[in-house]
Design a protein around this motif. Structure first.
Motif, PDB file in Angstrom:
ATOM      1  N   GLU A  25       0.781  -1.233   0.000  1.00 43.09           N
ATOM      2  CA  GLU A  25       0.000   0.000   0.000  1.00 43.09           C
ATOM      3  C   GLU A  25       0.818   1.291   0.000  1.00 43.09           C
ATOM      4  O   GLU A  25       0.380   2.291  -0.531  1.00 43.09           O
ATOM      5  CB  GLU A  25      -0.948  -0.001   1.195  1.00 43.09           C
ATOM      6  CG  GLU A  25      -1.961  -1.130   1.106  1.00 43.09           C
ATOM      7  CD  GLU A  25      -2.875  -1.191   2.309  1.00 43.09           C
ATOM      8  OE1 GLU A  25      -2.896  -0.230   3.104  1.00 43.09           O
ATOM      9  OE2 GLU A  25      -3.577  -2.200   2.448  1.00 43.09           O
ATOM     10  N   ASN A  26       2.005   1.285   0.628  1.00 47.06           N
ATOM     11  CA  ASN A  26       2.762   2.533   0.713  1.00 47.06           C
ATOM     12  C   ASN A  26       4.248   2.251   0.926  1.00 47.06           C
ATOM     13  O   ASN A  26       4.658   1.103   1.117  1.00 47.06           O
ATOM     14  CB  ASN A  26       2.214   3.424   1.837  1.00 47.06           C
ATOM     15  CG  ASN A  26       2.189   2.708   3.175  1.00 47.06           C
ATOM     16  OD1 ASN A  26       3.179   2.125   3.598  1.00 47.06           O
ATOM     17  ND2 ASN A  26       1.046   2.742   3.852  1.00 47.06           N
ATOM     18  N   ASP A  27       5.065   3.297   0.899  1.00 49.86           N
ATOM     19  CA  ASP A  27       6.516   3.148   1.024  1.00 49.86           C
ATOM     20  C   ASP A  27       6.940   2.618   2.383  1.00 49.86           C
ATOM     21  O   ASP A  27       7.935   1.902   2.491  1.00 49.86           O
ATOM     22  CB  ASP A  27       7.218   4.481   0.754  1.00 49.86           C
ATOM     23  CG  ASP A  27       7.144   4.889  -0.708  1.00 49.86           C
ATOM     24  OD1 ASP A  27       6.871   4.019  -1.559  1.00 49.86           O
ATOM     25  OD2 ASP A  27       7.362   6.079  -1.005  1.00 49.86           O
ATOM     26  N   THR A  28       6.195   2.958   3.422  1.00 47.76           N
ATOM     27  CA  THR A  28       6.521   2.463   4.764  1.00 47.76           C
ATOM     28  C   THR A  28       6.379   0.953   4.822  1.00 47.76           C
ATOM     29  O   THR A  28       7.244   0.254   5.352  1.00 47.76           O
ATOM     30  CB  THR A  28       5.610   3.124   5.818  1.00 47.76           C
ATOM     31  OG1 THR A  28       5.772   4.537   5.734  1.00 47.76           O
ATOM     32  CG2 THR A  28       5.947   2.646   7.213  1.00 47.76           C
ATOM     33  N   GLU A  29       5.289   0.452   4.256  1.00 42.36           N
ATOM     34  CA  GLU A  29       5.073  -0.993   4.222  1.00 42.36           C
ATOM     35  C   GLU A  29       6.139  -1.674   3.358  1.00 42.36           C
ATOM     36  O   GLU A  29       6.676  -2.717   3.734  1.00 42.36           O
ATOM     37  CB  GLU A  29       3.676  -1.304   3.688  1.00 42.36           C
ATOM     38  CG  GLU A  29       3.336  -2.780   3.762  1.00 42.36           C
ATOM     39  CD  GLU A  29       1.959  -3.110   3.204  1.00 42.36           C
ATOM     40  OE1 GLU A  29       1.485  -4.208   3.526  1.00 42.36           O
ATOM     41  OE2 GLU A  29       1.381  -2.302   2.461  1.00 42.36           O
ATOM     42  N   LEU A  30       6.486  -1.067   2.226  1.00 41.54           N
ATOM     43  CA  LEU A  30       7.538  -1.615   1.362  1.00 41.54           C
ATOM     44  C   LEU A  30       8.862  -1.693   2.098  1.00 41.54           C
ATOM     45  O   LEU A  30       9.563  -2.698   2.022  1.00 41.54           O
ATOM     46  CB  LEU A  30       7.672  -0.768   0.099  1.00 41.54           C
ATOM     47  CG  LEU A  30       8.773  -1.202  -0.874  1.00 41.54           C
ATOM     48  CD1 LEU A  30       8.545  -2.629  -1.357  1.00 41.54           C
ATOM     49  CD2 LEU A  30       8.849  -0.234  -2.045  1.00 41.54           C
ATOM     50  N   ALA A  31       9.204  -0.668   2.857  1.00 38.80           N
ATOM     51  CA  ALA A  31      10.450  -0.655   3.622  1.00 38.80           C
ATOM     52  C   ALA A  31      10.467  -1.779   4.652  1.00 38.80           C
ATOM     53  O   ALA A  31      11.497  -2.432   4.857  1.00 38.80           O
ATOM     54  CB  ALA A  31      10.641   0.697   4.304  1.00 38.80           C
ATOM     55  N   PHE A  32       9.329  -2.024   5.290  1.00 35.14           N
ATOM     56  CA  PHE A  32       9.229  -3.116   6.261  1.00 35.14           C
ATOM     57  C   PHE A  32       9.524  -4.457   5.602  1.00 35.14           C
ATOM     58  O   PHE A  32      10.323  -5.253   6.104  1.00 35.14           O
ATOM     59  CB  PHE A  32       7.832  -3.125   6.892  1.00 35.14           C
ATOM     60  CG  PHE A  32       7.528  -4.374   7.665  1.00 35.14           C
ATOM     61  CD1 PHE A  32       8.035  -4.560   8.948  1.00 35.14           C
ATOM     62  CD2 PHE A  32       6.763  -5.390   7.109  1.00 35.14           C
ATOM     63  CE1 PHE A  32       7.775  -5.726   9.664  1.00 35.14           C
ATOM     64  CE2 PHE A  32       6.487  -6.556   7.812  1.00 35.14           C
ATOM     65  CZ  PHE A  32       6.996  -6.726   9.086  1.00 35.14           C
ATOM     66  N   TYR A  33       8.877  -4.725   4.464  1.00 29.45           N
ATOM     67  CA  TYR A  33       9.083  -6.006   3.787  1.00 29.45           C
ATOM     68  C   TYR A  33      10.481  -6.113   3.187  1.00 29.45           C
ATOM     69  O   TYR A  33      11.081  -7.186   3.193  1.00 29.45           O
ATOM     70  CB  TYR A  33       7.997  -6.242   2.734  1.00 29.45           C
ATOM     71  CG  TYR A  33       6.703  -6.669   3.375  1.00 29.45           C
ATOM     72  CD1 TYR A  33       6.554  -7.947   3.900  1.00 29.45           C
ATOM     73  CD2 TYR A  33       5.636  -5.794   3.505  1.00 29.45           C
ATOM     74  CE1 TYR A  33       5.376  -8.342   4.522  1.00 29.45           C
ATOM     75  CE2 TYR A  33       4.458  -6.177   4.122  1.00 29.45           C
ATOM     76  CZ  TYR A  33       4.336  -7.449   4.631  1.00 29.45           C
ATOM     77  OH  TYR A  33       3.179  -7.849   5.262  1.00 29.45           O
ATOM     78  N   ALA A  34      11.029  -5.011   2.696  1.00 27.85           N
ATOM     79  CA  ALA A  34      12.392  -5.032   2.143  1.00 27.85           C
ATOM     80  C   ALA A  34      13.400  -5.355   3.250  1.00 27.85           C
ATOM     81  O   ALA A  34      14.327  -6.156   3.042  1.00 27.85           O
ATOM     82  CB  ALA A  34      12.716  -3.690   1.492  1.00 27.85           C
ATOM     83  N   ARG A  35      13.220  -4.767   4.425  1.00 25.85           N
ATOM     84  CA  ARG A  35      14.119  -5.054   5.556  1.00 25.85           C
ATOM     85  C   ARG A  35      14.006  -6.520   5.964  1.00 25.85           C
ATOM     86  O   ARG A  35      15.007  -7.203   6.190  1.00 25.85           O
ATOM     87  CB  ARG A  35      13.788  -4.151   6.741  1.00 25.85           C
ATOM     88  CG  ARG A  35      14.705  -4.384   7.926  1.00 25.85           C
ATOM     89  CD  ARG A  35      14.405  -3.404   9.065  1.00 25.85           C
ATOM     90  NE  ARG A  35      15.369  -3.561  10.124  1.00 25.85           N
ATOM     91  CZ  ARG A  35      15.247  -4.449  11.115  1.00 25.85           C
ATOM     92  NH1 ARG A  35      14.202  -5.247  11.182  1.00 25.85           N
ATOM     93  NH2 ARG A  35      16.176  -4.538  12.058  1.00 25.85           N
ATOM     94  N   SER A  36      12.787  -7.024   6.056  1.00 21.65           N
ATOM     95  CA  SER A  36      12.568  -8.437   6.394  1.00 21.65           C
ATOM     96  C   SER A  36      13.234  -9.351   5.386  1.00 21.65           C
ATOM     97  O   SER A  36      13.830 -10.364   5.754  1.00 21.65           O
ATOM     98  CB  SER A  36      11.070  -8.750   6.406  1.00 21.65           C
ATOM     99  OG  SER A  36      10.526  -8.612   7.656  1.00 21.65           O
ATOM    100  N   ALA A  37      13.128  -9.012   4.123  1.00 23.49           N
ATOM    101  CA  ALA A  37      13.727  -9.835   3.061  1.00 23.49           C
ATOM    102  C   ALA A  37      15.249  -9.842   3.174  1.00 23.49           C
ATOM    103  O   ALA A  37      15.880 -10.883   3.043  1.00 23.49           O
ATOM    104  CB  ALA A  37      13.305  -9.324   1.689  1.00 23.49           C
ATOM    105  N   ARG A  38      15.836  -8.666   3.414  1.00 27.15           N
ATOM    106  CA  ARG A  38      17.306  -8.603   3.561  1.00 27.15           C
ATOM    107  C   ARG A  38      17.770  -9.479   4.715  1.00 27.15           C
ATOM    108  O   ARG A  38      18.759 -10.205   4.604  1.00 27.15           O
ATOM    109  CB  ARG A  38      17.766  -7.155   3.770  1.00 27.15           C
ATOM    110  CG  ARG A  38      17.820  -6.354   2.497  1.00 27.15           C
ATOM    111  CD  ARG A  38      18.548  -5.027   2.686  1.00 27.15           C
ATOM    112  NE  ARG A  38      17.985  -4.195   3.736  1.00 27.15           N
ATOM    113  CZ  ARG A  38      16.962  -3.386   3.582  1.00 27.15           C
ATOM    114  NH1 ARG A  38      16.354  -3.267   2.421  1.00 27.15           N
ATOM    115  NH2 ARG A  38      16.532  -2.649   4.598  1.00 27.15           N
TER     116      ARG A  38
END
Length: 85
Positions: free
Chosen positions: A64-77
């Motif tokens: 939905e938004n950049d904040t949510e994307l950042a959360f999932y990107a951090r989890s993926a890393r």
């Protein structure tokens, strides 16, 4: 047609798309984000750019938004590298 993880299906752009909610939606987002990062890190001819592009497009539709994307990107890393930021 129903999917193993549950949810109704809807037809969009000629595709049958499962509708995920709650924890199932979280898991789909997390799995896609991990897969995108893993493909990005795969060198040479085994890197599937078309799969990665399709996964990114699906993530764009789900996240939905950049904040949510950042959360999932951090989890993926963390999942792919095994190290925190």
């Amino acid at each position: 047609m129903r999917y193993a993880l549950g949810g109704k299906c809807r037809v969009a752009k000629g595709w049958t798309m499962a509708e995920f909610t709650g924890r199932n939606l979280h898991l789909v987002k997390k799995a896609l984000t991990i897969a995108v990062l893993a493909i990005e890190r795969q060198p040479g001819p085994f890197q599937s750019s078309s799969d990665q592009a399709d996964m990114k497009a699906l993530l764009d539709a789900l996240i939905e938004n950049d904040t949510e994307l950042a959360f999932y990107a951090r989890s993926a890393r963390i999942a792919v590298t095994g190290e925190p930021d």
